[in-house]
Design a protein around this motif. Structure first.
Motif, short mmCIF file in Angstrom:
data_model
loop_
_atom_site.label_atom_id
_atom_site.label_comp_id
_atom_site.label_asym_id
_atom_site.label_seq_id
_atom_site.Cartn_x
_atom_site.Cartn_y
_atom_site.Cartn_z
N LYS A 1 -10.34 21.17 1.02
CA LYS A 1 -9.09 21.32 0.27
C LYS A 1 -8.68 20.03 -0.43
N GLY A 2 -9.19 18.89 0.05
CA GLY A 2 -8.81 17.62 -0.55
C GLY A 2 -8.80 16.51 0.48
N LYS A 3 -8.24 15.40 0.09
CA LYS A 3 -8.20 14.21 0.94
C LYS A 3 -7.01 14.23 1.90
N SER A 4 -7.25 13.68 3.09
CA SER A 4 -6.16 13.35 4.01
C SER A 4 -5.74 11.92 3.69
N VAL A 5 -4.45 11.72 3.43
CA VAL A 5 -3.98 10.45 2.86
C VAL A 5 -2.84 9.87 3.67
N PHE A 6 -2.95 8.59 4.00
CA PHE A 6 -1.85 7.87 4.64
C PHE A 6 -0.88 7.37 3.57
N LEU A 7 0.42 7.48 3.87
CA LEU A 7 1.47 6.94 3.00
C LEU A 7 2.22 5.88 3.80
N PRO A 8 1.68 4.65 3.86
CA PRO A 8 2.21 3.64 4.77
C PRO A 8 3.66 3.22 4.52
N ASN A 9 4.13 3.34 3.29
CA ASN A 9 5.48 2.88 2.97
C ASN A 9 6.42 4.01 2.57
N ALA A 10 6.00 5.25 2.75
CA ALA A 10 6.83 6.38 2.33
C ALA A 10 7.81 6.83 3.41
N PHE A 11 7.51 6.54 4.66
CA PHE A 11 8.35 6.97 5.77
C PHE A 11 8.59 5.80 6.71
N PRO A 12 9.63 5.90 7.56
CA PRO A 12 9.71 4.92 8.65
C PRO A 12 8.48 5.08 9.53
N GLN A 13 7.78 3.98 9.79
CA GLN A 13 6.52 4.05 10.52
C GLN A 13 6.69 3.60 11.95
N VAL B 1 0.84 -1.20 0.00
CA VAL B 1 0.00 0.00 0.00
C VAL B 1 0.88 1.25 0.00
N MET B 2 0.66 2.12 -0.99
CA MET B 2 1.47 3.33 -1.11
C MET B 2 0.71 4.59 -0.71
N ALA B 3 -0.61 4.62 -0.91
CA ALA B 3 -1.41 5.80 -0.55
C ALA B 3 -2.84 5.35 -0.28
N SER B 4 -3.37 5.78 0.87
CA SER B 4 -4.74 5.38 1.24
C SER B 4 -5.44 6.55 1.92
N PRO B 5 -6.56 7.03 1.35
CA PRO B 5 -7.24 8.20 1.91
C PRO B 5 -8.14 7.86 3.08
N ILE B 6 -8.55 8.89 3.80
CA ILE B 6 -9.56 8.76 4.85
C ILE B 6 -10.89 9.18 4.26
N TYR C 1 -0.01 11.73 5.71
CA TYR C 1 0.32 11.34 7.09
C TYR C 1 1.04 10.00 7.12
N LYS C 2 1.83 9.83 8.15
CA LYS C 2 2.33 8.51 8.50
C LYS C 2 1.22 7.75 9.22
#
Length: 377
Positions: A365-377, A73-78, A347-348
């Motif tokens: 303004k748009g979606k709040s999106v998790f980036l599960p693999n973009a940062f150290p979690q 998973v690279m990007a997932s919105p709320i 967000y992480k």
């Protein structure tokens, strides 16, 4: 002294779990089986006891089964439905902890028996409720497992963030437009019209020649929607709101309202709609409906009905869903913005509490999106 030489494979470190190579560009692999040991993954989860709310946990990476795909998973919105899921109103949890999140974009790492080979190692968008199975895993995690008929392939050149919210809202809007046509209507009223879904519905109504009366609650949103082509935009905080809404509904002959706000706004809409109108309730952003005036409800023959995305006639039919997706994807590739995901903030997973607290505030303004693999979690 010793000199050590390190060589990186042409397609990146060849570990299908932890790396896909520089820039996520890699060679197509022909094996459908994993060559790595399953490890735990970080995820946002909920429990059967909804009083516990959402929590961050390390859970096992799901193992691939027939007709399913394992996705990085690279990007997932709320979405509002995610919050309802956490509260226990949307989807049943029989095993805990259950991973949250319904929609995402990512890359397929592994496919099970019966999955078409073209899915392997491809970028996809997916919505886990299109074809539900007991084994599936949610999207607010580093990895997700879903039936392949929840998934749609996109080109490698597409950015994950641009398509991560490309299914729930647009498919909901397709269902709304289909319902309007089925009811032989040519105008609608829509609340929370500056939301991500509201902008998609506006674009579709403009294209389909359906008059849409947009209701917002901020003056800046009036200007925003008019800049996108909206003709009728009303601010519910305006003192003359009910009178203005009554006049506009009569002008365009709007007998259908899609309401995702609820609360006191619904009662105002009941007063404003023409006789024999229907309010389709599909959200509760404004809280519960506390009071409804009985007189206009009864003597104007106003109906209030639930509306869910699952009502779309294309629901459960993968071929028809692919037709709808092709419309959206062709629009995106041609430079259109109707179905493109607008991201307000990323967000992480570790920031999930802040994300859930603020996503409604940022929705204009748009979606709040998790980036599960973009940062150290």
């Amino acid at each position: 002294f010793c000199i050590f030489f390190f060589f990186q494979a042409e397609d990146g470190i060849r570990d299908p779990l932890w790396s896909r190579g520089l820039g996520d560009v890699y060679k197509r692999q022909v094996s459908t089986q994993s060559t790595w040991d399953y490890k735990d993954m970080r995820a946002v989860v909920r429990y059967i006891d909804t009083k516990k709310g959402a929590a961050l946990a390390d859970i096992p990476i799901p193992k691939v089964i027939p007709e399913h795909v394992l996705i990085k998973v690279m990007a997932s919105p709320i979405n509002p439905a995610d919050e309802l899921y956490i509260m226990g109103f949307h989807g049943e949890v029989t095993k805990e902890p259950a991973c949250c999140g319904m929609e995402a974009a990512g890359s397929v790492l592994e496919i099970g028996a019966g999955v078409p080979k073209e899915f392997l190692n491809r970028k996809i968008v997916f919505f886990k409720l299109l074809k539900e199975t007991p084994e599936q895993c949610g999207t607010w995690a580093k990895y997700a497992l879903v039936h392949y008929q929840n998934c749609f392939i996109v080109d490698d050149s597409i950015k994950y963030e641009d398509v991560c919210g490309m299914l729930i809202n647009p498919l909901t809007c397709f269902g709304m437009v289909d319902l309007v046509r089925k009811k032989k209507q040519s105008a609608i009223v829509h609340t929370a019209a500056a939301s991500a879904l509201g902008k998609v519905l506006l674009g579709m109504c403009l294209k389909e020649k359906i008059d849409i009366v947009c209701i917002v609650r901020k003056k800046e949103h009036v200007a925003l929607l008019k800049s996108l082509g909206a003709v009728y935009v009303l601010d519910e905080t305006d003192p003359n709101f009910v009178n203005d809404l009554t006049a506009v509904c009569a002008k365009v002959n709007a007998h259908i309202c899609f309401d995702c706000v609820g609360g006191d706004l619904t009662d105002k809409i009941v007063h404003a709609l023409p006789f024999k109108s229907t309010i389709y309730s599909y959200g509760a952003l404004g809280g519960s409906i506390k009071t409804i005036s009985q007189v206009p409800l009864i003597f104007k023959n106003i109906k209030i009905s639930s509306y869910q995305i699952f009502r779309g006639e294309f629901w459960g039919n993968y071929d028809k869903l692919k037709e709808k997706f092709k419309i959206m994807y062709d629009d995106l590739k041609s430079g259109g913005n109707t179905f493109k995901t607008t991201v307000a903030k990323t967000y992480k997973l570790t920031e999930f509490k802040e994300a859930l607290d603020k996503y409604k505030e940022l929705s204009g303004k748009g979606k709040s999106v998790f980036l599960p693999n973009a940062f150290p979690q």
